[in-house]
Design a protein around this motif. Structure first.
Motif, PDB file in Angstrom:
ATOM      1  N   PRO A 187      31.548  33.962  27.000  1.00 35.29           N
ATOM      2  CA  PRO A 187      31.621  33.814  28.513  1.00 35.29           C
ATOM      3  C   PRO A 187      32.119  35.037  29.249  1.00 35.29           C
ATOM      4  N   ASP A 188      33.109  35.711  28.533  1.00 30.87           N
ATOM      5  CA  ASP A 188      33.787  36.996  28.862  1.00 30.87           C
ATOM      6  C   ASP A 188      32.784  38.151  29.294  1.00 30.87           C
ATOM      7  N   LEU A 189      31.529  38.138  27.985  1.00 34.59           N
ATOM      8  CA  LEU A 189      30.508  38.898  28.358  1.00 34.59           C
ATOM      9  C   LEU A 189      29.573  38.781  29.388  1.00 34.59           C
ATOM     10  N   ALA A 190      29.287  37.502  29.335  1.00 33.89           N
ATOM     11  CA  ALA A 190      28.530  37.096  30.601  1.00 33.89           C
ATOM     12  C   ALA A 190      29.074  37.223  32.066  1.00 33.89           C
ATOM     13  N   ALA A 191      30.223  37.068  32.031  1.00 37.21           N
ATOM     14  CA  ALA A 191      31.010  37.410  33.296  1.00 37.21           C
ATOM     15  C   ALA A 191      31.154  38.984  33.707  1.00 37.21           C
ATOM     16  N   ALA A 192      31.085  39.635  32.646  1.00 39.74           N
ATOM     17  CA  ALA A 192      31.128  41.036  32.805  1.00 39.74           C
ATOM     18  C   ALA A 192      29.789  41.698  33.241  1.00 39.74           C
ATOM     19  N   PHE A 193      28.828  40.898  32.849  1.00 39.24           N
ATOM     20  CA  PHE A 193      27.258  41.098  33.270  1.00 39.24           C
ATOM     21  C   PHE A 193      26.949  40.736  34.577  1.00 39.24           C
ATOM     22  N   ALA A 194      27.757  39.736  35.143  1.00 39.00           N
ATOM     23  CA  ALA A 194      27.594  39.118  36.528  1.00 39.00           C
ATOM     24  C   ALA A 194      28.216  40.046  37.478  1.00 39.00           C
ATOM     25  N   LYS A 195      29.275  40.892  37.325  1.00 42.87           N
ATOM     26  CA  LYS A 195      29.844  41.769  37.796  1.00 42.87           C
ATOM     27  C   LYS A 195      28.734  42.928  38.098  1.00 42.87           C
ATOM     28  N   LEU A 196      27.968  43.292  37.046  1.00 48.07           N
ATOM     29  CA  LEU A 196      27.011  44.416  37.240  1.00 48.07           C
ATOM     30  C   LEU A 196      25.738  44.012  38.134  1.00 48.07           C
ATOM     31  N   THR A 197      25.685  42.629  38.190  1.00 50.04           N
ATOM     32  CA  THR A 197      24.687  41.896  38.676  1.00 50.04           C
ATOM     33  C   THR A 197      24.896  42.282  40.207  1.00 50.04           C
TER      34      THR A 197
ATOM     35  N   TYR B 199      31.563  51.275  46.417  1.00 52.60           N
ATOM     36  CA  TYR B 199      32.266  50.562  45.253  1.00 52.60           C
ATOM     37  C   TYR B 199      32.251  51.043  43.920  1.00 52.60           C
ATOM     38  N   TYR B 200      32.495  52.509  43.796  1.00 46.18           N
ATOM     39  CA  TYR B 200      32.439  53.035  42.685  1.00 46.18           C
ATOM     40  C   TYR B 200      33.685  52.657  41.907  1.00 46.18           C
ATOM     41  N   PRO B 201      35.159  52.639  42.255  1.00 43.77           N
ATOM     42  CA  PRO B 201      35.912  52.052  41.557  1.00 43.77           C
ATOM     43  C   PRO B 201      35.623  50.835  40.800  1.00 43.77           C
ATOM     44  N   GLU B 202      35.123  49.807  41.551  1.00 42.19           N
ATOM     45  CA  GLU B 202      34.655  48.519  40.963  1.00 42.19           C
ATOM     46  C   GLU B 202      33.504  48.497  39.925  1.00 42.19           C
ATOM     47  N   LEU B 203      32.717  49.840  40.000  1.00 44.99           N
ATOM     48  CA  LEU B 203      31.804  49.725  39.399  1.00 44.99           C
ATOM     49  C   LEU B 203      32.018  50.476  37.991  1.00 44.99           C
ATOM     50  N   ARG B 204      32.930  51.391  38.029  1.00 46.51           N
ATOM     51  CA  ARG B 204      33.577  52.155  36.971  1.00 46.51           C
ATOM     52  C   ARG B 204      34.300  50.825  36.163  1.00 46.51           C
ATOM     53  N   ALA B 205      34.984  50.030  36.553  1.00 45.39           N
ATOM     54  CA  ALA B 205      35.941  49.174  36.096  1.00 45.39           C
ATOM     55  C   ALA B 205      34.975  48.022  35.309  1.00 45.39           C
ATOM     56  N   ALA B 206      33.895  47.452  36.076  1.00 43.44           N
ATOM     57  CA  ALA B 206      32.841  46.696  35.487  1.00 43.44           C
ATOM     58  C   ALA B 206      32.224  47.206  34.317  1.00 43.44           C
ATOM     59  N   LEU B 207      31.726  48.419  34.471  1.00 45.88           N
ATOM     60  CA  LEU B 207      31.093  49.172  33.314  1.00 45.88           C
ATOM     61  C   LEU B 207      32.109  49.317  31.823  1.00 45.88           C
ATOM     62  N   ASP B 208      33.307  49.440  32.067  1.00 45.97           N
ATOM     63  CA  ASP B 208      34.292  49.647  31.040  1.00 45.97           C
ATOM     64  C   ASP B 208      34.446  48.312  30.443  1.00 45.97           C
ATOM     65  N   GLU B 209      34.269  47.398  31.501  1.00 45.33           N
ATOM     66  CA  GLU B 209      34.558  45.887  30.918  1.00 45.33           C
ATOM     67  C   GLU B 209      33.347  45.400  29.981  1.00 45.33           C
ATOM     68  N   VAL B 210      32.294  45.684  30.642  1.00 50.72           N
ATOM     69  CA  VAL B 210      30.907  45.312  29.686  1.00 50.72           C
ATOM     70  C   VAL B 210      30.982  45.923  28.522  1.00 50.72           C
TER      71      VAL B 210
END
Length: 266
Positions: free
Chosen positions: A67-77, A179-190
């Motif tokens: 679920p953590d990986l699915a949630a990370a991809f949801a942020k990229l969505t 939203y570059y800071p949020e995108l950078r954080a989401a990329l690192d999380e994924v």
């Protein structure tokens, strides 16, 4: 080393096992190039940098994702929908398009921080299924599900996003992506969750598919099947006990036997 969100990273990724060796030499470095999320698994491509050779690799696993990986991809969505301009910031937070940009962005950042933005109703048709690291940035890809049953899903993809050059909040203008800071954080999380997946961090139990259909429980499925068996073998007087993981039990008894000549009142 370049930023992980831009390059796919070069640390923490173990080499695939081979019959000759189960440990990668300390001098080998692995860099991720792309991820493809298919709901029931993950495909990863990348490059191995060794002392005497550089090899490309591709790994596909059909284990349920955590679920953590699915949630990370949801942020990229969310970022996929915004960057391809299929959704506006105002639509995501439920504001009118006439609201000041600063007000809308402030609200959306707050919702990103609490996590509510990633489950917004406006995002329901969208799914990010791919991430690729390019020499100058990243590319997100996915689908937009159709509104009507007769239509086909629409494949969508961003242009190359130069994440490293993204401006922080204080330097933004209205026509900048906010939203570059949020995108950078989401990329690192994924990236981190993908590496954990390859290391054995899988989902548990039955895996829902990519488009969030509701899966029946193991007990319900077993009971439904055994009801059919009981009906077919009613004349033999069978009583079945169903056991599922977790210790839950349920009895399935044959239907009451009708007396010859009796009329049903159903």
């Amino acid at each position: 080393m370049r930023e992980a969100y831009l390059t796919g990273g070069t640390d923490g990724f173990d080499a695939p096992e081979t019959p000759e060796t189960t440990e990668a030499p300390a001098s080998e470095i692995y860099s991720l190039a792309s991820l493809t999320y298919e709901g029931l698994g993950l495909k990863v491509t990348g490059t191995r940098f060794g002392n005497d050779a550089t090899d490309e690799f591709a790994i596909g696993r059909s284990r349920p994702v955590h679920p953590d990986l699915a949630a990370a991809f949801a942020k990229l969505t969310l970022h996929l929908a915004l960057l391809t301009e299929h959704l506006s910031e105002a639509q995501l937070v439920g504001y009118s398009d006439g609201m000041p940009v600063s007000v809308v962005r402030s609200e959306l950042r707050d919702q990103m921080a609490t996590g509510t933005a990633y489950v917004a109703a406006a995002l329901k048709p969208f799914y990010c299924t791919g991430l690729a690291w390019k020499p100058k940035g990243i590319v997100l890809s996915g689908v937009r599900q159709p509104r009507y049953r007769f239509a086909n899903a629409l494949d969508i993809k961003t242009a190359t996003v130069i994440v490293a050059d993204g401006l922080d909040e204080d330097d933004l203008e209205e026509n900048d992506y906010g939203y570059y800071p949020e995108l950078r954080a989401a990329l690192d999380e994924v990236r981190a969750e993908a590496i954990a997946y390859l290391g054995g961090k899988y989902g548990g139990g039955e895996q829902l598919d990519l488009f969030d259909q509701q899966a029946p429980s193991a007990l319900d499925t077993a009971v439904e099947g055994l009801h059919k068996v009981a009906e077919r073998m009613a004349e033999k007087g069978i009583t079945v006990s169903v056991g599922v993981p977790g210790g839950e039990m349920k009895e399935v008894k044959r239907p009451a036997k009708r007396v010859k000549g009796e009329t049903s009142h159903d």
